[in-house]
Scaffold this motif. Structure first.
Motif, mmCIF file in Angstrom:
data_model
loop_
_atom_site.group_PDB
_atom_site.id
_atom_site.type_symbol
_atom_site.label_atom_id
_atom_site.label_comp_id
_atom_site.label_asym_id
_atom_site.label_seq_id
_atom_site.Cartn_x
_atom_site.Cartn_y
_atom_site.Cartn_z
ATOM 1 N N ASN A 81 -5.542 7.557 0.482
ATOM 2 C CA ASN A 81 -4.449 5.861 0.464
ATOM 3 C C ASN A 81 -5.292 5.498 -0.134
ATOM 4 N N ALA A 82 -7.016 5.107 -0.215
ATOM 5 C CA ALA A 82 -6.888 3.831 -1.149
ATOM 6 C C ALA A 82 -6.936 4.832 -3.064
ATOM 7 N N LYS A 83 -7.421 6.000 -3.244
ATOM 8 C CA LYS A 83 -7.155 6.555 -3.991
ATOM 9 C C LYS A 83 -5.993 6.628 -4.631
ATOM 10 N N VAL A 84 -5.181 6.904 -4.154
ATOM 11 C CA VAL A 84 -3.603 6.966 -4.720
ATOM 12 C C VAL A 84 -3.090 5.513 -4.872
ATOM 13 N N MET A 102 0.875 -1.254 -0.082
ATOM 14 C CA MET A 102 0.140 -0.016 0.080
ATOM 15 C C MET A 102 0.600 0.755 -0.389
ATOM 16 N N PRO A 103 0.167 2.193 -0.450
ATOM 17 C CA PRO A 103 1.410 3.003 -0.408
ATOM 18 C C PRO A 103 1.470 4.018 0.861
ATOM 19 N N THR A 104 2.362 4.794 0.719
ATOM 20 C CA THR A 104 3.765 5.774 1.915
ATOM 21 C C THR A 104 2.953 6.855 2.503
ATOM 22 N N LEU A 105 1.576 7.198 2.728
ATOM 23 C CA LEU A 105 1.432 8.707 3.722
ATOM 24 C C LEU A 105 2.974 9.926 4.009
ATOM 25 N N HIS A 145 -1.289 5.681 -8.818
ATOM 26 C CA HIS A 145 -0.509 5.587 -9.050
ATOM 27 C C HIS A 145 0.522 4.570 -8.450
ATOM 28 N N GLY A 146 -0.300 3.732 -7.986
ATOM 29 C CA GLY A 146 0.193 1.790 -7.885
ATOM 30 C C GLY A 146 -0.070 1.642 -6.478
ATOM 31 N N GLU A 147 1.352 0.230 -5.686
ATOM 32 C CA GLU A 147 0.782 0.153 -4.686
ATOM 33 C C GLU A 147 1.992 0.558 -4.084
ATOM 34 N N ASP A 148 2.641 0.967 -4.471
ATOM 35 C CA ASP A 148 3.782 1.320 -3.947
ATOM 36 C C ASP A 148 4.614 3.447 -4.015
ATOM 37 N N ALA A 149 3.280 3.926 -4.476
ATOM 38 C CA ALA A 149 3.451 5.278 -4.503
ATOM 39 C C ALA A 149 3.577 5.500 -2.921
ATOM 40 N N VAL A 150 4.653 7.154 -3.202
ATOM 41 C CA VAL A 150 3.730 7.928 -1.681
ATOM 42 C C VAL A 150 3.290 9.573 -2.414
ATOM 43 N N TRP A 151 2.902 9.683 -1.375
ATOM 44 C CA TRP A 151 1.682 11.144 -1.157
ATOM 45 C C TRP A 151 2.446 11.761 -0.064
#
Length: 237
Positions: A138-141, A1-4, A145-151
């Motif tokens: 987080n779910a939208k990103v 999952m993405p990193t916030l 943008h994929g599971e490894d995205a950082v936002w």
């Protein structure tokens, strides 16, 4: 999952004046806050940020401006009122030294789940709206943008403490144990099993949060074979 990456806004004129700004318009970063915002862009230089979301308040918008200036591909920060400051109601604009003498102050400090600001919102309401916001984003990103995205989400002290308390599984009554300085970065990676708090109130180097090709995570796993939603037994490399 993405990193916030939860960024608290840089130091503001209200911070230096000891005033509870809340949603007061026109509260800007002071000189130190502008320096902190400029440094933030460099601290995030090694991280491929996919999205920037921000509180609509000026001090948050000003904090992410230098980052967006060097990342034109990101466009403008997306404003989300749910990431805005707590609605402090009648407490807004008053000196903290004066508010500390109010009976409600002790409730805010020791029993936050019972604290409701007169003419404003409760800290429970703050927690619910902000946690819902970051989980939805987080779910939208992840979808875009994929599971490894950082936002990045730029917000306020009490907002960030409420989100961190939820991620750590702390009762809201304990959220005052969490400290986030101006322009600090708190990193949380959500998984289907649990959130991982990777940084808390970090004001230094953030380069290790960049995704590592082939490691299956964002720096907390060290490339081991542990399933993505599990904690590493014995600690990370």
């Amino acid at each position: 999952m993405p990193t916030l990456l939860l960024v608290r806004h840089g130091r503001s004129t209200a911070n230096t004046a000891g005033i509870l700004a809340g949603w007061t318009p026109g509260v800007d970063l002071d000189d130190t806050g502008r320096e902190q915002a400029a440094a933030l862009a460099g601290r995030l230089a090694a991280i491929p940020v996919a999205q920037v979301v921000s509180s609509p308040l000026e001090r948050c918008q000003q904090t992410v401006e230098p980052l967006l200036a060097v990342r034109p591909e990101l466009g403008a920060a997306v404003e989300d009122e749910r990431l805005g400051e707590c609605h402090y109601g009648d407490w807004t604009g008053r000196p903290l030294s004066e508010l500390a003498k109010e009976p409600l102050w002790r409730t805010v400090q020791d029993h936050a789940a019972a604290a409701a600001f007169p003419g404003g919102e409760s800290l429970r309401e703050l927690s619910h709206r902000t946690v819902d916001a970051v989980r939805e984003w987080n779910a939208k990103v992840a979808a875009e943008h994929g599971e490894d995205a950082v936002w990045v989400a730029c917000s306020h002290g009490d907002v960030i403490k409420a989100v961190v308390a939820d991620a750590l599984g702390l009762h809201l009554d304990h959220f005052q144990r969490i400290s986030v300085e101006p322009c600090s970065v708190t990193a949380i990676r959500y998984t289907p099993q649990r959130p991982f708090v990777l940084r808390m109130g970090d004001t230094g180097d953030l380069s290790s949060l960049a995704p590592k090709p082939g490691a299956g995570g964002h720096g907390d796993r060290g490339g081991d074979a542990t399933p993505a939603g599990d904690a590493v037994v014995g600690g990370t490399a």
